[in-house]
Write a protein that holds these residues in place. Structure first.
Motif, PDB file in Angstrom:
ATOM      1  N   GLY A 174     -26.540  54.435  -7.480  1.00 52.80           N
ATOM      2  CA  GLY A 174     -27.319  54.980  -8.589  1.00 52.80           C
ATOM      3  C   GLY A 174     -28.047  56.246  -8.169  1.00 52.80           C
ATOM      4  O   GLY A 174     -28.518  56.372  -7.028  1.00 52.80           O
ATOM      5  N   ALA A 175     -28.156  57.211  -9.087  1.00 54.97           N
ATOM      6  CA  ALA A 175     -28.767  58.500  -8.752  1.00 54.97           C
ATOM      7  C   ALA A 175     -30.220  58.339  -8.315  1.00 54.97           C
ATOM      8  O   ALA A 175     -30.658  58.945  -7.325  1.00 54.97           O
ATOM      9  N   VAL A 176     -30.991  57.522  -9.030  1.00 52.60           N
ATOM     10  CA  VAL A 176     -32.398  57.346  -8.687  1.00 52.60           C
ATOM     11  C   VAL A 176     -32.552  56.621  -7.354  1.00 52.60           C
ATOM     12  O   VAL A 176     -33.313  57.052  -6.473  1.00 52.60           O
ATOM     13  N   ALA A 177     -31.818  55.524  -7.185  1.00 50.02           N
ATOM     14  CA  ALA A 177     -31.928  54.754  -5.934  1.00 50.02           C
ATOM     15  C   ALA A 177     -31.482  55.579  -4.741  1.00 50.02           C
ATOM     16  O   ALA A 177     -32.107  55.530  -3.666  1.00 50.02           O
ATOM     17  N   ALA A 178     -30.404  56.342  -4.900  1.00 55.42           N
ATOM     18  CA  ALA A 178     -29.922  57.160  -3.779  1.00 55.42           C
ATOM     19  C   ALA A 178     -30.917  58.265  -3.442  1.00 55.42           C
ATOM     20  O   ALA A 178     -31.167  58.561  -2.259  1.00 55.42           O
ATOM     21  N   ALA A 179     -31.505  58.886  -4.469  1.00 51.22           N
ATOM     22  CA  ALA A 179     -32.486  59.941  -4.211  1.00 51.22           C
ATOM     23  C   ALA A 179     -33.742  59.371  -3.555  1.00 51.22           C
ATOM     24  O   ALA A 179     -34.338  60.010  -2.674  1.00 51.22           O
ATOM     25  N   ARG A 180     -34.163  58.167  -3.961  1.00 52.67           N
ATOM     26  CA  ARG A 180     -35.307  57.551  -3.317  1.00 52.67           C
ATOM     27  C   ARG A 180     -35.010  57.228  -1.855  1.00 52.67           C
ATOM     28  O   ARG A 180     -35.884  57.334  -0.994  1.00 52.67           O
ATOM     29  N   ALA A 181     -33.761  56.827  -1.560  1.00 54.73           N
ATOM     30  CA  ALA A 181     -33.389  56.569  -0.164  1.00 54.73           C
ATOM     31  C   ALA A 181     -33.439  57.851   0.657  1.00 54.73           C
ATOM     32  O   ALA A 181     -33.783  57.829   1.847  1.00 54.73           O
ATOM     33  N   VAL A 182     -33.106  58.988   0.038  1.00 57.81           N
ATOM     34  CA  VAL A 182     -33.214  60.279   0.732  1.00 57.81           C
ATOM     35  C   VAL A 182     -34.655  60.540   1.139  1.00 57.81           C
ATOM     36  O   VAL A 182     -34.935  61.004   2.250  1.00 57.81           O
ATOM     37  N   LEU A 183     -35.585  60.220   0.254  1.00 55.28           N
ATOM     38  CA  LEU A 183     -36.995  60.519   0.504  1.00 55.28           C
ATOM     39  C   LEU A 183     -37.680  59.465   1.366  1.00 55.28           C
ATOM     40  O   LEU A 183     -38.496  59.806   2.240  1.00 55.28           O
ATOM     41  N   ASP A 184     -37.360  58.193   1.131  1.00 56.69           N
ATOM     42  CA  ASP A 184     -38.118  57.108   1.754  1.00 56.69           C
ATOM     43  C   ASP A 184     -37.313  56.267   2.725  1.00 56.69           C
ATOM     44  O   ASP A 184     -37.854  55.330   3.315  1.00 56.69           O
ATOM     45  N   GLY A 185     -36.040  56.557   2.888  1.00 55.46           N
ATOM     46  CA  GLY A 185     -35.193  55.735   3.741  1.00 55.46           C
ATOM     47  C   GLY A 185     -35.373  56.045   5.219  1.00 55.46           C
ATOM     48  O   GLY A 185     -36.340  56.696   5.633  1.00 55.46           O
ATOM     49  N   ALA A 186     -34.445  55.548   5.997  1.00 55.93           N
ATOM     50  CA  ALA A 186     -34.483  55.740   7.445  1.00 55.93           C
ATOM     51  C   ALA A 186     -33.098  56.154   7.929  1.00 55.93           C
ATOM     52  O   ALA A 186     -32.084  55.900   7.274  1.00 55.93           O
ATOM     53  N   VAL A 187     -33.079  56.794   9.080  1.00 52.30           N
ATOM     54  CA  VAL A 187     -31.828  57.294   9.648  1.00 52.30           C
ATOM     55  C   VAL A 187     -31.126  56.164  10.387  1.00 52.30           C
ATOM     56  O   VAL A 187     -31.729  55.507  11.241  1.00 52.30           O
ATOM     57  N   ARG A 188     -29.876  55.946  10.061  1.00 49.09           N
ATOM     58  CA  ARG A 188     -29.057  54.985  10.799  1.00 49.09           C
ATOM     59  C   ARG A 188     -27.932  55.747  11.491  1.00 49.09           C
ATOM     60  O   ARG A 188     -27.197  56.517  10.863  1.00 49.09           O
ATOM     61  N   ARG A 189     -27.796  55.519  12.779  1.00 50.89           N
ATOM     62  CA  ARG A 189     -26.725  56.173  13.529  1.00 50.89           C
ATOM     63  C   ARG A 189     -25.422  55.400  13.310  1.00 50.89           C
ATOM     64  O   ARG A 189     -25.370  54.176  13.450  1.00 50.89           O
ATOM     65  N   LEU A 190     -24.381  56.126  12.976  1.00 42.53           N
ATOM     66  CA  LEU A 190     -23.082  55.534  12.670  1.00 42.53           C
ATOM     67  C   LEU A 190     -22.020  56.065  13.621  1.00 42.53           C
ATOM     68  O   LEU A 190     -22.131  57.173  14.161  1.00 42.53           O
ATOM     69  N   ASP A 191     -20.985  55.262  13.804  1.00 36.28           N
ATOM     70  CA  ASP A 191     -19.885  55.651  14.683  1.00 36.28           C
ATOM     71  C   ASP A 191     -18.951  56.630  13.973  1.00 36.28           C
ATOM     72  O   ASP A 191     -18.914  56.715  12.737  1.00 36.28           O
ATOM     73  N   LEU A 192     -18.172  57.323  14.767  1.00 36.51           N
ATOM     74  CA  LEU A 192     -17.238  58.312  14.242  1.00 36.51           C
ATOM     75  C   LEU A 192     -15.936  58.231  15.037  1.00 36.51           C
ATOM     76  O   LEU A 192     -15.958  58.171  16.267  1.00 36.51           O
ATOM     77  N   LEU A 193     -14.815  58.210  14.326  1.00 35.60           N
ATOM     78  CA  LEU A 193     -13.507  58.335  14.964  1.00 35.60           C
ATOM     79  C   LEU A 193     -13.087  59.793  14.910  1.00 35.60           C
ATOM     80  O   LEU A 193     -13.056  60.397  13.831  1.00 35.60           O
ATOM     81  N   VAL A 194     -12.766  60.360  16.059  1.00 33.41           N
ATOM     82  CA  VAL A 194     -12.361  61.764  16.147  1.00 33.41           C
ATOM     83  C   VAL A 194     -10.967  61.825  16.742  1.00 33.41           C
ATOM     84  O   VAL A 194     -10.704  61.221  17.788  1.00 33.41           O
ATOM     85  N   ASP A 195     -10.053  62.545  16.082  1.00 35.62           N
ATOM     86  CA  ASP A 195      -8.688  62.622  16.603  1.00 35.62           C
ATOM     87  C   ASP A 195      -8.511  63.857  17.469  1.00 35.62           C
ATOM     88  O   ASP A 195      -9.412  64.699  17.591  1.00 35.62           O
TER      89      ASP A 195
END
Length: 318
Positions: free
Chosen positions: A113-134
């Motif tokens: 949802g636009a509102v929930a996603a925008a609130r996560a941008v402002l109030d959320g936290a950074v999660r480090r994620l894995d990446l596959l690189v070829d």
């Protein structure tokens, strides 16, 4: 996870990149996201019309945190660009998923949802994620599937034309128009109603009998050599139905489905190499190939994504 640090004046500094496709797909949701973000941070808007403009905007963003308003494909483009510029590790990316395809964003844990996603941008936290690189510097955020076969009924994937398929010959516009008089019942202008009705009945019966054929034809096998951290999982003399690779908890989870066994071969590794005859592969929403060999290396915690604060964890990465 860690919260983003505010600027010296106390307000977050954001570079909001709005993908043009998102605006055309759902302009109202884009407007709502802009209003929410502008109400809680110092926002600079960017409307790039191409990859060059996007690259320039990211290069000049300064201390502003990039926020993407777009779909899965625009997310992949931005992550690939930041990876090529070697800037993925220097900060975190935020996403407001708007567009035709947001399945990848949802699987990563981003609210749809636009509102929930925008609130996560402002109030959320950074999660480090894995990446596959070829080995060609391409990136994979979610699933990697080898080989890439087109979805049934779609024209995407392995180069097939849009809407074409096994049964194109059934279309009414494919009847014999050669005018030579030797093309069968459909080319005969003087066939009576009874004969025409019999012809269509017989043709429908034949189609019903042979229609399951595409399912049998679609059961392709492939000769691929698959290695995980140098350990051989499958060789060219063992036909496989497919290979799946995804990041999970700092490792690459590999599943090889062989034709000779109902049980798949699985492994957990940091690098995966697939080779064989020309093959295509689907990395997230993109199809690449044909190639004869490719190696993917897992980079644990290689990029950061702003997600809602809480105990929930993404199915991918750390």
């Amino acid at each position: 996870m860690s919260a983003p640090e505010p600027a010296e004046n106390g307000a977050q500094q954001l570079l909001v990149v709005i993908d043009p496709v998102a605006g055309r797909t759902d302009g109202e949701s884009v407007r709502i996201a802009r209003d929410v973000l502008s109400g809680g941070a110092s926002v600079k808007l960017c409307f790039p019309e191409g990859p060059e403009e996007l690259a320039r905007a990211l290069a000049r963003r300064g201390n502003r945190r990039p926020v993407l308003v777009g779909d899965d494909r625009s997310l992949l483009r931005m992550v690939a660009l930041l990876h090529r510029e070697r800037e993925l590790a220097s900060g975190a990316l935020s996403l407001v998923p708007i567009g035709a395809s947001v399945e990848l964003a949802c699987s990563l844990g981003v609210p749809t949802g636009a509102v929930a996603a925008a609130r996560a941008v402002l109030d959320g936290a950074v999660r480090r994620l894995d990446l596959l690189v070829d080995d060609s510097d391409g990136v994979v955020l979610g699933d990697l599937r080898i080989p890439a076969l087109p979805a049934r009924g779609s024209g995407s994937g392995s180069g097939s034309g849009g809407g074409s398929g096994y049964w194109d010959a059934e279309r009414p516009d494919r009847t014999d128009r050669s005018g030579g008089g030797g093309g069968g019942a459909e080319s005969g202008a003087g066939v009576g109603p009874a004969a025409a009705h019999m012809w269509h009945t017989c043709r429908s019966l034949v189609r019903t009998l042979v229609r399951p054929l595409p399912q049998a034809v679609a059961a392709h096998t492939h000769r691929l050599r698959v290695e995980a951290d140098g350990v051989l999982l499958s060789d060219l003399d063992e036909p496989v139905e497919g290979v799946t690779v995804r990041s999970r908890a700092g490792r690459a989870e590999v599943v090889v489905r062989r034709c000779a066994s109902a049980e798949p071969v699985t492994a957990s590794a940091l690098s995966v190499t697939v080779s064989g005859a020309d093959f295509r592969y689907r990395a997230d929403a993109r199809v690449t190939g044909p190639v004869r060999t490719r190696t993917w290396t897992l980079r644990p915690g290689a990029w950061g994504l702003m997600l809602p604060s809480g105990p929930g964890r993404s199915p991918f990465g750390g």
